[in-house]
Design an enzyme around this catalytic site. Structure first.
Site, PDB file in Angstrom:
ATOM      1  N   GLN A 108      -4.261  -4.802   7.303  1.00 46.66           N
ATOM      2  CA  GLN A 108      -5.354  -5.907   6.891  1.00 46.66           C
ATOM      3  C   GLN A 108      -4.792  -7.013   7.893  1.00 46.66           C
ATOM      4  O   GLN A 108      -6.189  -7.901   8.121  1.00 46.66           O
ATOM      5  CB  GLN A 108      -5.145  -6.385   5.488  1.00 46.66           C
ATOM      6  N   ASP A 165       3.141  -3.670   8.250  1.00 48.46           N
ATOM      7  CA  ASP A 165       2.098  -3.066   7.973  1.00 48.46           C
ATOM      8  C   ASP A 165       1.028  -3.935   8.073  1.00 48.46           C
ATOM      9  O   ASP A 165       0.768  -4.955   7.253  1.00 48.46           O
ATOM     10  CB  ASP A 165       2.124  -2.464   6.421  1.00 48.46           C
ATOM     11  N   LYS A 188     -10.740  -0.459  10.312  1.00 51.41           N
ATOM     12  CA  LYS A 188     -10.709  -2.067   9.494  1.00 51.41           C
ATOM     13  C   LYS A 188     -11.156  -2.785  10.449  1.00 51.41           C
ATOM     14  O   LYS A 188     -11.352  -4.066   9.943  1.00 51.41           O
ATOM     15  CB  LYS A 188      -9.396  -2.014   8.793  1.00 51.41           C
ATOM     16  N   HIS A 222       0.866  -1.193  -0.067  1.00 50.65           N
ATOM     17  CA  HIS A 222       0.099  -0.033  -0.063  1.00 50.65           C
ATOM     18  C   HIS A 222       0.827   1.239   0.171  1.00 50.65           C
ATOM     19  O   HIS A 222       2.005   1.370   0.731  1.00 50.65           O
ATOM     20  CB  HIS A 222      -0.860   0.117   1.264  1.00 50.65           C
TER      21      HIS A 222
HETATM   22  N1  C6P Z   1      -6.330   0.235   2.821  1.00 49.40           N
HETATM   23  C1  C6P Z   1      -8.111  -0.109   1.210  1.00 49.40           C
HETATM   24  O1  C6P Z   1      -9.260  -0.172   0.670  1.00 49.40           O
HETATM   25  P1  C6P Z   1      -5.358   3.878   6.920  1.00 49.40           P
HETATM   26  O2  C6P Z   1      -5.953   4.802   5.818  1.00 49.40           O
HETATM   27  O3  C6P Z   1      -4.091   4.689   7.337  1.00 49.40           O
HETATM   28  O4  C6P Z   1      -6.348   3.352   7.757  1.00 49.40           O
HETATM   29  O5  C6P Z   1      -4.660   2.601   6.088  1.00 49.40           O
HETATM   30  C2  C6P Z   1      -3.852   2.551   5.210  1.00 49.40           C
HETATM   31  C3  C6P Z   1      -3.406   1.127   4.713  1.00 49.40           C
HETATM   32  C4  C6P Z   1      -2.066   0.887   4.937  1.00 49.40           C
HETATM   33  N2  C6P Z   1      -1.861  -0.517   4.730  1.00 49.40           N
HETATM   34  C5  C6P Z   1      -2.732  -1.384   3.960  1.00 49.40           C
HETATM   35  C6  C6P Z   1      -2.487  -2.859   3.646  1.00 49.40           C
HETATM   36  C7  C6P Z   1      -4.053  -1.083   3.836  1.00 49.40           C
HETATM   37  O6  C6P Z   1      -4.756  -1.872   3.455  1.00 49.40           O
HETATM   38  C8  C6P Z   1      -4.393   0.212   4.202  1.00 49.40           C
HETATM   39  C9  C6P Z   1      -5.769   0.951   3.875  1.00 49.40           C
HETATM   40  C10 C6P Z   1      -7.610   0.730   2.391  1.00 49.40           C
HETATM   41  O7  C6P Z   1      -7.373  -1.137   0.912  1.00 49.40           O
HETATM   42  C11 C6P Z   1      -7.738   2.049   1.929  1.00 49.40           C
HETATM   43  S1  C6P Z   1      -6.773   2.595   0.635  1.00 49.40           S
END
Ligand code: C6P
Length: 407
Positions: A201, A198, A224, A121
């Protein structure tokens, strides 16, 4: 009702109709829905126990502080961390930026390398690129294999004495792939590198024990995993946090301030400058209670069962290509797919007409889209309230789209 029991009854939003159709919410990887238990926990604070935390000697402030610190202990237990290892941040993104800037600006220089992968990401790419620009370090990327997984060797063979930081997603938000983090962490440590995960997920969908994982830092987001927006977590190994410098200065993170300089509060508070998102953290605590009651093994098994069902049913559709491991082994429940004759955005728009909510686009993983040679994908993702009926609605809606596009 599904194999986790009658959880759907706890999610008021699931009663909604979308365009007159039953709601099939298949975008939990972007953000999950919230159960009444989380909404009520936050409502209770705002209605009856609200005042700023860590500031007042009066009752309301102490109650809010007690609730906030209780939420920290819940998150600590949830991932089997030790005391004082949980920092509340704004999100995964801000947690990764915090660790990137702090480690980067206080240790990296010319010739040093930061190792990540092509499937990350943007939150686990862009901060490292920024830090590299400031420090002269270099970001290098391990590739995915033909099965769309990150093989352990693909990462470990790139680790040498120049690699100071390894930062990898525990579960891809596009492919669902789950690298073998503990093996990679062992290789990183053997080379003297810091290991960051990270877990945006991973933590919502799988049991996580930070001691077994063997990493140094882990970042994830409340929104999430049934909790509210606006709060995330940076877990760090205590000794790492002790030696790490804060990157934000302000109220509450100090031990003393004079006109000549300042000293820091003990961890975790030195990383929480200003009024923290404490009501949101309390909501996250309620979410953690909810997930703990279900059991993360069961949550993971439920995701897996639905993912297997979705992969099976998507396999029925001619010309549909699943991006990501085709079997459910070591795989999370984000299922991305492409159709050569229907753009992902058009597909998502037609699915919406049928009540099916999926994300379409690059999923904040543009380097991965380039690597897969697709402009975008559609993605269905599941959580505890998802049922087979949602997958069936997705398949039926894809057939509607195929009819409209004449394929
Ligand atoms: N992915 C998706 O639709 P935030 O936005 O800071 O809460 O999370 C960022 C983030 C970082 N790493 C991974 C693996 C993610 O999946 C995400 C967020 C969402 O896939 C929004 S782009």
């Amino acid at each position: 009702m599904n194999d986790l029991g009658n959880v759907r009854a706890d999610f008021p939003i699931l009663e909604r109709k979308i365009n007159g159709k039953r709601l099939a919410f298949l975008d939990s990887a972007a953000s999950s829905q919230k159960p009444v238990q989380v909404l009520d926990a936050m409502d209770r604070v705002y209605r009856t126990r609200y005042a700023n935390v860590h500031r007042g000697a009066y009752t309301l402030s102490q109650e809010a502080t007690d609730d906030y610190e209780a939420a920290r202990r819940k998150v600590t237990r949830f991932i089997n961390a030790d005391d004082d290892e949980i920092i509340f941040t704004r999100s995964t993104t801000s947690a990764l930026n915090m660790v990137a800037y702090s480690l980067g600006l206080n240790g990296l220089g010319e010739g040093d390398r930061i190792l990540t992968t092509v499937m990350e990401h943007h939150a686990n790419i862009v901060p490292w690129q920024m830090v590299a620009r400031y420090t002269g370090a270099e970001v290098i990327y391990a590739d995915i294999d033909s099965g769309h997984r990150v093989a352990t060797e693909a990462v470990t063979e790139m680790i040498d004495e120049r690699v100071k930081i390894v930062s990898i997603s525990g579960m891809s938000n596009v492919l669902g792939s789950m690298p073998a983090i503990s093996e990679i962490a062992a290789a990183a440590h053997a080379a003297g590198a810091v290991m960051i995960v990270d877990a945006a997920q991973l933590v919502p969908h799988a049991p996580v024990d930070v001691k077994a994982l063997g990493a140094d830092f882990l970042a994830f987001s409340s929104h999430k995993m049934l909790g509210p927006t606006g709060v995330g977590v940076l877990w760090g190994r205590r000794d790492r946090l002790e030696e790490m410098e804060p990157i934000e200065g302000g109220g509450e993170m100090i031990s003393d301030v004079t006109l000549d300089g300042s000293t820091w509060a003990p961890v975790p508070h030195k990383f929480e400058a200003g009024t923290p998102p404490f009501v949101e953290a309390i909501g996250l605590g309620a979410a953690v209670d909810y997930l703990s009651e279900l059991g993360m093994d069961r949550v993971f098994a439920h995701d897996r069962e639905l993912t297997a069902y979705a992969l099976d049913r998507l396999g029925e559709i001619p010309d549909l290509y699943v991006q990501g491991p085709a079997d459910v082994h070591n795989r999370g429940g984000a299922v991305s797919f492409s159709m050569p004759d229907i753009h992902a955005h058009d597909l998502a728009t037609i699915l919406d007409q049928e009540g099916v909510q999926v994300r379409a686009g690059h999923h904040c993983a543009k380097p991965l889209m380039r690597r897969l040679d697709v402009p975008a994908t559609a993605r269905a993702s599941f959580y505890i309230y998802s049922v087979r009926e949602d997958v069936d609605a997705l398949i039926d809606a894809i057939h509607v789209a195929r009819k409209i596009f004449g394929v």
